[in-house]
Design an enzyme around this catalytic site. Structure first.
Site, PDB file in Angstrom:
ATOM      1  N   LYS A  21      -3.647 -15.500   3.521  1.00 46.94           N
ATOM      2  CA  LYS A  21      -3.950 -14.223   2.849  1.00 46.94           C
ATOM      3  C   LYS A  21      -3.648 -13.033   3.766  1.00 46.94           C
ATOM      4  O   LYS A  21      -3.001 -12.068   3.338  1.00 46.94           O
ATOM      5  CB  LYS A  21      -5.418 -14.231   2.424  1.00 46.94           C
ATOM      6  CG  LYS A  21      -5.877 -12.982   1.692  1.00 46.94           C
ATOM      7  CD  LYS A  21      -7.069 -13.279   0.811  1.00 46.94           C
ATOM      8  CE  LYS A  21      -8.384 -13.304   1.549  1.00 46.94           C
ATOM      9  NZ  LYS A  21      -8.767 -11.991   2.105  1.00 46.94           N
ATOM     10  N   ASP A 330     -14.388 -16.067   8.767  1.00 49.16           N
ATOM     11  CA  ASP A 330     -14.389 -16.352   7.326  1.00 49.16           C
ATOM     12  C   ASP A 330     -14.791 -17.799   7.029  1.00 49.16           C
ATOM     13  O   ASP A 330     -15.059 -18.148   5.872  1.00 49.16           O
ATOM     14  CB  ASP A 330     -13.002 -16.074   6.722  1.00 49.16           C
ATOM     15  CG  ASP A 330     -12.677 -14.585   6.754  1.00 49.16           C
ATOM     16  OD1 ASP A 330     -13.607 -13.764   6.836  1.00 49.16           O
ATOM     17  OD2 ASP A 330     -11.476 -14.244   6.703  1.00 49.16           O
TER      18      ASP A 330
END
Ligand code: S3P
Length: 442
Positions: A21, A330
């Site tokens: 991403k 994350d």
């Protein structure tokens, strides 16, 4: 809502996960600011990255999707217009749930000759933007929080001449660093961003491949600097985005959750600034091997993971903190779930940043792990997980946070009974085919 049961057999397979991403966002942004075309393969077509594409289209950049006739590979072509080629838009740039789009684009917009407005969804409008407003203002930009609460919507008055700065960020944040660096491309002197530990350095690696004069320096104590000398034009290039280690993390964890499992996850980005999850899980006893490692540009490898019992060593205590945190920020919800199954107490500390992610991930992880029967306590900068109690199915509140939905889908595979992931559609933010890919192994 998706209902999942405890896995009834080992997970076996040879799989791919979608593109990274962070790298996908940057490929569109830098491609737009470059002269000539940039061809991107492996791009992550998820809601967050599509927000970046839509914002640049509004700023006058042509971006095409095509299938390469030679090999059938989906390709995105960005027709860059150079550093000074963006066009003003009357409409507010809408970034949906994407912090990366909001913060990195603000650095670019701060340097444009035109005014702009940028905001996102309810989660974005709660996330702190003072961390970018302060350094951009120091550079000479005119950027403000419209509601005066330090959050988006942000209004940016264009036409300001920016100056290079030397900025010491108190937290390691790639979004803040990248925002400053992007503004620095337009500044009249060198820009240096110091951080306590090197945050993901995709901006530095990719901007250099576009021709920018940028590099990292790491001090003996592990603190880091990104140094940009502006003035070099960016030139369009070819980018092949590796699989996202943050998405691979769910399958690494799934293999460690279900006895007898063995998964090979191919072509995953293993940049050292992102691999904390592998380092930490190996320390906890996980059998993880990197195969076919290559470090040309962004490092990549195939990840082989075999079921292993996780533990905390002789004193049954495992601590995760310090410089490891930015390299796995994350993945901490997933690691917390795994820690709940480990035969030890796990202390996650120095991770207060979790509170300002897509949800307050200290509160939301603790709430959901407690619902599954885990003995866990929230702390100011992390959590303490007393592992080893069996987990049971529960209703999982995702708070529209994609990483919560995916972490608890994996938790379900090791829990007795049914786990229901309420609001599962948020996985589309980073991994639209997640449930399909997971189901294919069950
Ligand atoms: C990102 C940086 C990290 C990470 C986010 C993506 C990036 O945020 O949590 O998901 O692409 O630069 P911070 O910079 O706020 O740590």
């Amino acid at each position: 809502m998706i209902a999942l049961e405890k896995a009834s057999h080992p997970l076996k397979g040879d799989i791919f996960v979608p593109g990274d991403k962070s790298i996908s966002h940057r490929s569109i942004m830098f491609g737009a600011l470059a002269e000539g075309t940039t061809e991107i393969t492996g791009f992550l077509e998820s809601a967050d990255c599509i927000s970046t594409i839509e914002c640049f289209k509004k700023l006058g950049i042509l971006i095409d999707h095509s299938i390469r006739p030679t090999n059938g590979v989906p390709t995105i072509t960005v027709h860059g217009k150079g550093l000074n080629g963006l066009k003003a838009t009357d409409s507010t740039l809408y970034t949906r749930n994407s912090g990366t789009t909001t913060r990195l684009m603000s650095g670019i917009l701060a340097a444009q000759p035109f005014d702009s407005n940028i905001t996102g969804d309810m989660s974005i409008e709660k996330r702190p933007m003072t961390r970018i407003i302060t350094p951009l203002t120091k550079m000479g930009a005119d950027i403000s929080s419209v509601m005066g609460n330090g959050c988006a919507p942000l209004h940016i008055n264009g036409g300001r001449k920016l100056h290079g700065i030397s900025y010491r960020n108190q937290v390691a944040s790639a979004q803040v660093k990248s925002c400053i660096i992007l503004a620095g491309l337009y500044a009249d002197g060198e820009t240096v961003v110091y951080e306590p530990a090197l945050s993901r350095n995709h901006t530095e690696i990719m901007l250099s491949s576009f021709g920018a004069d940028i590099h990292n320096e790491i001090a003996a104590d592990g603190s880091a600097a990104a140094i940009l000398k502006p003035g070099m034009p960016l030139r369009g290039t070819k980018i092949n985005v590796p699989g996202d280690i943050s998405s691979a993390a769910y399958f690494i964890a799934a293999a460690l959750m279900v006895p007898g499992s063995e998964l090979l996850i191919r072509n995953v980005g293993v940049n050292k600034t992102r691999c904390g999850i592998i380092t930490v899980l190996k320390q906890m006893g996980a059998d993880i091997t990197l195969l076919n490692y290559s470090d040309v540009g962004e490092a990549r490898a195939d990840i082989l993971v075999k079921y292993s019992e996780l533990h905390g060593g002789r004193d049954k205590k495992f601590e995760i903190g310090g410089k490891d945190i930015p390299t796995m920020i994350d993945e901490l919800p997933m690691v917390a779930v795994l820690a709940a199954t480990a035969d030890c107490d796990t202390i996650i500390k120095d991770a207060a940043e979790l509170k300002v992610k897509e949800s307050d991930r200290i509160a939301t992880v603790v709430e959901n792990l407690e619902a599954m029967g885990c003995d866990i306590t929230a702390t100011d900068d992390g959590m303490i997980i007393h592992g080893g109690k069996p987990l049971h199915g529960a209703d999982i509140k995702t708070h529209q946070d994609h990483r919560l939905a995916m972490s608890f889908a994996v938790a379900a595979l090791g829990a007795e009974g049914t786990t229901r992931i309420l609001d599962d559609s948020c996985v589309g933010i980073s991994y639209p085919s997640f449930f399909k890919d997971l189901q294919s192994l069950l």
